[in-house]
Design a protein around this motif. Structure first.
Motif: not given
Ligand code: AMP
Length: 544
Positions: A107-118, A177-186
């Motif tokens: 539940r602690m992803p290491r990186s996150l990519i945000l996209e506007p659409t599915r 369901k998800v924790l964002l405290a371990d995100i190293k790259v956004l």
């Protein structure tokens, strides 16, 4: 803040070390000097280089040559680049490298990519699968329209790369369901589109949930002040890397404008004739309104065209299926709204048709950029009725020149001729109504003819092409359900998730129908094919 900066420097050193790249390396952010680089000069490791070779890429695109080394060094970057420039690989490749050591916790992803659409999120996930095939990285896709339980199961197994649309991510976060405290790259991709869709409050909310010590990359085709504010607030001394794909796309695109008198029905008829007169391999037909997307698709299909719709109200699996079929060549015409088609990577599109002039001028650039990619020849033809005039003005102001008119007489003979600047006569009061003369015959749709052409970009404004066509004259069997609400396009003033995520939340189907005075009323037909409606608005030849 000083402690944060110190931590940050240590992180940079760590990341630089991981990526086999000296932190002190002075990198050039000038695309001229980086365009001759090779992938193996960028600091990527062998397994990644192998995946790149397997993908068939020979050398990095300018955005890759500029962004990858900076990202490998752990720097924040602001990438001014639009889709089609290879920007996805410019952040996915270094991310795979950076994440190649270490393990994700449940539940602690290491990186996150945000996209506007599915669709964009799914496309980025595909990129990860391609480039990351020699790495053992777990990836999860959090997008609307997919079951929560499947997504939760993935999160529980531990995720290295989380690709999400903002709304769905916040839903998961709020459910614990998800924790964002371990995100190293956004990575915030298509930031200007996030703004258009009213997602910036959600993006900000998410960023505030992330650790301060992280690496951030933001990509945007344009840099409106609201996005600038984001980069100033949440990024640390970012490097700007910029590539201008618009100009190069436009050079290979033959543009043309067909003015149509009347409204929705006349436009549909004019579009059919236009398509028939072109050698369409595959094309996107853009509409401003979601309802028009559905109606136009039905109309074209009933006239024997191989068409399918793509809009935000469709179920996710349906959208994916449609897109796959279009990519595979099983669908020739994709009728789409701006948001649904935004950023989709569909190679070798021969034509773009703007069924409406886009309400925001920069969308015109985005739309026509779907054709004429990678130096290939493309065609972008736009239909305009009187109601489009005000939007046309701003598009032409943005282009710095008028869109060359299509010669209506030629079109009736199955010939497309775009009138060059010298030939064009000024339209009286800017209201030329070109497509109003009687044609010799209505042409049958041609399916999947892909004869290559060799027109040079230099011919862009004077090109002529002749096609052979068969006769057809079916009447339209669809109902005009046009709505004044722009397709998938909430206004910038609307904030938050309620706006749209290419999801059904976005459109109020109960909105009362409204029509402009110019729109004709073409109602559904009875079983004998007889049309009801105000026929006086429809020139005879267009009603066939
Ligand atoms: P994007 O701008 O990320 O949507 O990428 C546009 C297209 O370019 C995609 O089909 C990629 O597979 C392709 N692409 C990305 N990088 C390269 C490269 N270095 N050489 C050739 N094609 C590439």
């Amino acid at each position: 803040m000083q402690a944060v900066a110190q931590d940050r420097m240590e992180t940079l050193d760590f990341l630089a070390h991981q990526a086999h790249f000296p932190a002190s390396t002075d990198l050039c952010a000038n695309s001229q000097q980086t365009s001759n680089m090779k992938f193996d000069e960028l600091g990527l490791s062998d397994p990644l280089l192998k995946a790149i070779t397997d993908a068939g890429y020979e050398s990095p695109t300018p955005i890759q040559a500029e962004a990858i080394p900076h990202l490998l060094m752990g720097r924040d970057i602001v990438g001014i680049a639009q889709t089609g420039t290879g920007k996805t690989a410019s952040f996915t490749l270094p991310m795979i490298e950076i994440l190649s050591t270490g393990r994700a916790r449940a539940r602690m992803p290491r990186s996150l990519i945000l996209e506007p659409t599915r669709e964009l999120a799914a496309q980025v996930a595909e990129n990860f699968a391609t480039y990351g095939k020699n790495h053992k990285l777990n990836m999860a896709l959090l997008i609307g329209g997919v079951s929560f339980s499947d997504q939760e199961e993935k999160l529980n197994r531990g995720v290295d790369v989380l690709i999400a649309t903002p709304g769905r991510l916040i839903d998961h976060f709020e459910r614990g369901k998800v924790l964002l405290a371990d995100i190293k790259v956004l990575v915030v991709d298509e930031a200007d589109r996030m703004l258009d869709m009213g997602f910036i409050p959600d993006v900000e909310k998410i960023i505030k949930l992330l650790p301060q010590i992280r690496q951030t990359a933001m990509f945007s085709a344009t840099m409106p002040s609201e996005i600038k504010r984001l980069t100033d607030s949440y990024m640390m001394n970012p490097r700007n890397v910029q590539v201008d794909a618009v100009a190069s796309a436009a050079e290979t695109v033959t543009q043309g404008l067909l003015r149509v008198s009347g409204g929705f029905a006349e436009k549909r008829a004019a579009l059919r004739r236009l398509i028939n007169a072109c050698e369409v391999g595959n094309a996107i037909v853009f509409c401003n309104r979601k309802r028009d997307v559905a109606t136009l698709e039905k109309s074209l299909t009933s006239h024997g065209f191989n068409a399918a719709a793509l809009h935000g109200d469709m179920h996710q699996s349906e959208r994916m299926k449609t897109l796959a079929k279009f990519r595979d060549g099983d669908i020739q015409l994709l009728i789409a709204s701006d948001v649904a088609a935004r950023g989709l990577d569909i190679p070798n599109m021969s034509h773009v048709f703007n069924f409406d002039v886009p309400m925001q001028a920069d969308d015109y650039i985005h739309r026509i950029g779907r054709t004429g990619r990678a130096g290939k020849e493309g065609h972008a033809f736009t239909l305009a009725t009187r109601t489009d005039e005000k939007f046309l003005d701003s598009v032409e102001r943005l282009l710095g020149r008028p869109i060359p008119p299509i010669d209506a007489e030629g079109l009736q003979k199955g010939t497309i001729k775009v009138i060059s600047k010298d030939e064009a006569k000024p339209a009286p009061d800017g209201q030329a109504e070109q497509d109003t003369t009687e044609p010799t015959e209505e042409k049958a749709p041609r399916r999947r003819r892909r004869s290559p052409r060799s027109k040079s970009a230099d011919n862009a404004s004077t090109s002529e092409e002749t096609v052979s066509v068969e006769a057809v004259s079916e009447a339209d069997q669809t109902k005009d359900t046009s709505d004044d609400k722009p397709a998938d396009r909430p206004s910038r003033s609307r904030g938050g998730r309620k706006a749209s995520e290419g999801s059904s939340r976005s459109e109020s189907s109960s909105r009362p129908r409204s029509r402009s005075q110019n729109d004709s009323v073409e109602e559904i037909k009875d079983g004998n094919g007889k049309a009801f409606g105000k026929e006086e608005y429809t020139p005879a030849f267009l009603r066939r």
